[in-house]
Structure formats: C-alpha cells, structure tokens
Enzyme design. Sequence first.
Site, PDB file in Angstrom:
ATOM      1  N   TRP A 102       0.823  -1.218   0.000  1.00  0.00           N
ATOM      2  CA  TRP A 102       0.000   0.000   0.000  1.00  0.00           C
ATOM      3  C   TRP A 102       0.848   1.256   0.000  1.00  0.00           C
ATOM      4  O   TRP A 102       0.511   2.240  -0.657  1.00  0.00           O
ATOM      5  CB  TRP A 102      -1.009  -0.026   1.152  1.00  0.00           C
ATOM      6  CG  TRP A 102      -2.122  -0.995   0.864  1.00  0.00           C
ATOM      7  CD1 TRP A 102      -2.414  -2.138   1.564  1.00  0.00           C
ATOM      8  CD2 TRP A 102      -3.065  -0.935  -0.226  1.00  0.00           C
ATOM      9  NE1 TRP A 102      -3.474  -2.782   0.969  1.00  0.00           N
ATOM     10  CE2 TRP A 102      -3.892  -2.082  -0.113  1.00  0.00           C
ATOM     11  CE3 TRP A 102      -3.290  -0.042  -1.275  1.00  0.00           C
ATOM     12  CZ2 TRP A 102      -4.937  -2.347  -1.021  1.00  0.00           C
ATOM     13  CZ3 TRP A 102      -4.318  -0.309  -2.178  1.00  0.00           C
ATOM     14  CH2 TRP A 102      -5.122  -1.444  -2.044  1.00  0.00           C
ATOM     15  N   ASP A 173      -1.863   6.380   6.546  1.00  0.00           N
ATOM     16  CA  ASP A 173      -2.916   5.578   5.916  1.00  0.00           C
ATOM     17  C   ASP A 173      -3.287   4.487   6.914  1.00  0.00           C
ATOM     18  O   ASP A 173      -2.635   3.452   6.981  1.00  0.00           O
ATOM     19  CB  ASP A 173      -2.400   4.972   4.604  1.00  0.00           C
ATOM     20  CG  ASP A 173      -3.404   3.992   3.994  1.00  0.00           C
ATOM     21  OD1 ASP A 173      -4.496   3.811   4.566  1.00  0.00           O
ATOM     22  OD2 ASP A 173      -3.076   3.416   2.936  1.00  0.00           O
ATOM     23  N   LYS A 197     -12.558  -1.989   6.178  1.00  0.00           N
ATOM     24  CA  LYS A 197     -11.816  -2.925   7.021  1.00  0.00           C
ATOM     25  C   LYS A 197     -12.314  -2.882   8.465  1.00  0.00           C
ATOM     26  O   LYS A 197     -12.767  -3.876   8.979  1.00  0.00           O
ATOM     27  CB  LYS A 197     -10.320  -2.630   6.975  1.00  0.00           C
ATOM     28  CG  LYS A 197      -9.624  -3.230   5.760  1.00  0.00           C
ATOM     29  CD  LYS A 197      -9.270  -2.265   4.695  1.00  0.00           C
ATOM     30  CE  LYS A 197      -8.731  -2.941   3.456  1.00  0.00           C
ATOM     31  NZ  LYS A 197      -7.928  -2.048   2.655  1.00  0.00           N
TER      32      LYS A 197
HETATM   33  C1  LIG Z   1      -7.416  -1.518   1.600  1.00  0.00           C
HETATM   34  C2  LIG Z   1      -6.339  -0.517   1.727  1.00  0.00           C
HETATM   35  C3  LIG Z   1      -6.213   0.551   0.829  1.00  0.00           C
HETATM   36  C4  LIG Z   1      -7.120   0.724  -0.363  1.00  0.00           C
HETATM   37  O1  LIG Z   1      -8.349   1.152   0.039  1.00  0.00           O
HETATM   38  P1  LIG Z   1      -9.489   1.541  -1.030  1.00  0.00           P
HETATM   39  O2  LIG Z   1     -10.559   2.025  -0.108  1.00  0.00           O
HETATM   40  O3  LIG Z   1      -9.830   0.283  -1.745  1.00  0.00           O
HETATM   41  O4  LIG Z   1      -8.960   2.589  -1.918  1.00  0.00           O
HETATM   42  C5  LIG Z   1      -5.200   1.463   1.027  1.00  0.00           C
HETATM   43  N1  LIG Z   1      -4.364   1.352   2.053  1.00  0.00           N
HETATM   44  C6  LIG Z   1      -4.441   0.338   2.951  1.00  0.00           C
HETATM   45  C7  LIG Z   1      -3.466   0.268   4.083  1.00  0.00           C
HETATM   46  C8  LIG Z   1      -5.436  -0.622   2.803  1.00  0.00           C
HETATM   47  O5  LIG Z   1      -5.526  -1.622   3.692  1.00  0.00           O
END
Ligand SMILES: *Cc1c(COP(=O)(O)O)cnc(C)c1O
Length: 361
Positions: A102, A173, A197
């Site tokens: 990511w 993030d 998540k």
């Molecule tokens: C799932 C995830 C993303 C992507 O998220 P989207 O909502 O699909 O854009 C980005 N960063 C992390 C750490 C993730 O777990």
Amino acid sequence: MRRVFNFSAGPAALPQEVLEKAQAEILDWHDAGMSVMEMSHRGKEFMSIAAQAEADLREVMAIPDNYKVLFLQGGASSQFAMVPLNLLRGKTSADYYRTGSWSKKAIAEAKRYCDVNIVADTETGGKFTTVPEEGSVTFNPDAAYVHYTPNETIEGVEFPYVPDTGDVPLVADMSSTILSRQIDVSRFAIIYAGAQKNIGPAGLTIVIVRDDLIGDVKEGTPAMFDYAVHAKNDSMYNTPPTYGWYLAGLVFTWLKEKGGLVTMGEINQRKAEKLYAAIDTSNFYANPVAIHCRSWMNVPFTLANADLDAAFLSEAKKADLVTLKGHRSVGGMRASIYNAMSEEGVDALITFMADFEKRNG
Ligand SMILES: *Cc1c(COP(=O)(O)O)cnc(C)c1O
C-alpha cells in the site's frame, strides 16, 4: 440463518449486533417511515445521524477540536492523491516510507504531484517483512509532510511506534488499523482510512485532518479533492455515502458499548498473540514477519507444503472459516482479525489449524 467466521481483509466482517440493528431499522428508521437509504442527506433525520456518528467517532478516538472529521468517498486510494494536492502548500517534495504494497501505491500516486523522497525502504528479496527501527530515519526538513502506512494490510507488517517527525506533518494511511486500539491523534496531521476494514461498509472514507493545514490546495485541484471544500460543507458538498455513514455510526456506538478503544486494543492484542503463538509453536505453519512488527489485524501464514493450500482452504470453509486465502503477491493464507472478528472466531481457527496439521503434518 448461517453466519460464518469471515477472515476477509476487506470488505470485512461487521459486528453482528450492528447488522441486527441495521436490519431492525431498515424499513423504518426511528418512525421516519423510511429507510436511511431513502432519506435526503439534508433532511433533519439524516443530519442527526451524521452529527451523532461524528460525535461518537470523536469521543471514541478522543479527536481534538482542532481536527476536522470528513466522511468522503473514493477510498483510501483517492487519498493517495488528495494528500499531496492539499498538503504540499507550495512545497515540492514529500517524505515517504516504503514498507509494503500500500505504501508503494501511495508513492506512485504522489509522484504525479511532487518529488518523493523515500526515507526508508524495507523491501528485501522482493518481500516486506519489517519496519525501520524507531529513530533510525532522517527526514528532509523541507518536506511538506511525511507519509507512512502504519499497517501494511497485505504483508501483515505493522509499526509498533508512531514515527517522530518533529515539525514536519505526519500523514498515516490507517485503513486497516484505525480503531484497533487507542492512539494519540494529536501526533498526526492527517489520518485517513477506507471504511471497509474496521469502520463499516465499502464506499465511505474517513479523513481526520488538522484544520490549520487545509485551504491551500495545489492549483487545478478539483473541488471534490479539496479538504477545505468538504470541511466547509460538513462533508455534504455533494451527496455523501449516507448509508455507509449511518452504519459507521452504528459501529462507533458498538465500540463505545464494548468499552472503547483501550478495551478493543486489549482484545485485539490477545487475539493476535494467540494466533501467532499457534503459528510459532508449530513446525507446519510459518509467518515471515519480524516479531516486533507483526500486525494485530492481518496475520499472513504459510503451510510447510504449499501443495496443501487448496485442501486447507476447502476444509476450513467446511468448518465455516472463510476467506483465508493470502494475497496473490504473498501467497499462503491470511487471517484478517479486525474488531468484528470475535475471540471465539480466532479460537476456532486455531483449533482447525492444529487439527489440519495433525492430519497432514
Ligand atoms: C485496503 C487498503 C487501501 C485501499 O483502500 P481503497 O478504499 O480500496 O482505496 C489502502 N491502504 C491500505 C493500508 C489498505 O488496507
């Protein structure tokens, strides 16, 4: 009715109590005579749902008053662009940690807008299995901000500390670790997370941003990518993801009832530790991540013999343990054990793993 233990990395399991509440309210929310899905986002009913959800998130995370909480769309992936567009503020470079899949994507997107200075790169032999030692990273004093990914969802690598970046704004993030434990929000300039998540259903993205940092976007930035536009309009510049916002609110209430993030942190740590202990004490299962930075939320593991992967998955499914297949880039298995995964679910997985090993090890 059948409910399985769902170990999906995202969209992920939601607390059953939350789904039951949504079910009870689906046709007629609080005597409104309609579903939340059917309400105007500007009506007083939805405005009260929205305000309550924000207030509950602020309470649960102890978010200081000088932070805006935005309920947006576009996923964490849109934030990969929104962060540089909003935070460069006339500067030309930003510092990025490169610790997994990511953060690699965040870096690729930021490169469209600025010079990306990689302050740490933990890739070895094509794999990411650790984070830099605390205090070992030097930041560029001219960087507009420092970006990192506290939990790399795919690799199962999690920072056991918050980097100290001094006066340089820190951006995180937190898609797969937000709400998993108590954190000190004041350490961050921006926290962002896709909801699917640990917050609620897909389609909602939460951004927590310090209010002095917004309002100076890069020229040409679309209005929808400007934090200040969303902040000024209470996240209702356009139609927000109303049902996701409502469901997230139910999750925040559920978290309060569970005892808040300190309690959730204790439960999550316990869940993770017992799963890692089961892996480490066997010669059949293995986890490649350095012990000090193993994720509490995403636990990848491999079988001694990859030829058994398919049998493991199909037998697990028969035992109502589903979505355990690892990400294609890592292989093996991955058990995502977010807040909504009960300790009972983790115990059931551990019991199944021991039994599978006995029969195949
Ligand atoms: C799932 C995830 C993303 C992507 O998220 P989207 O909502 O699909 O854009 C980005 N960063 C992390 C750490 C993730 O777990």
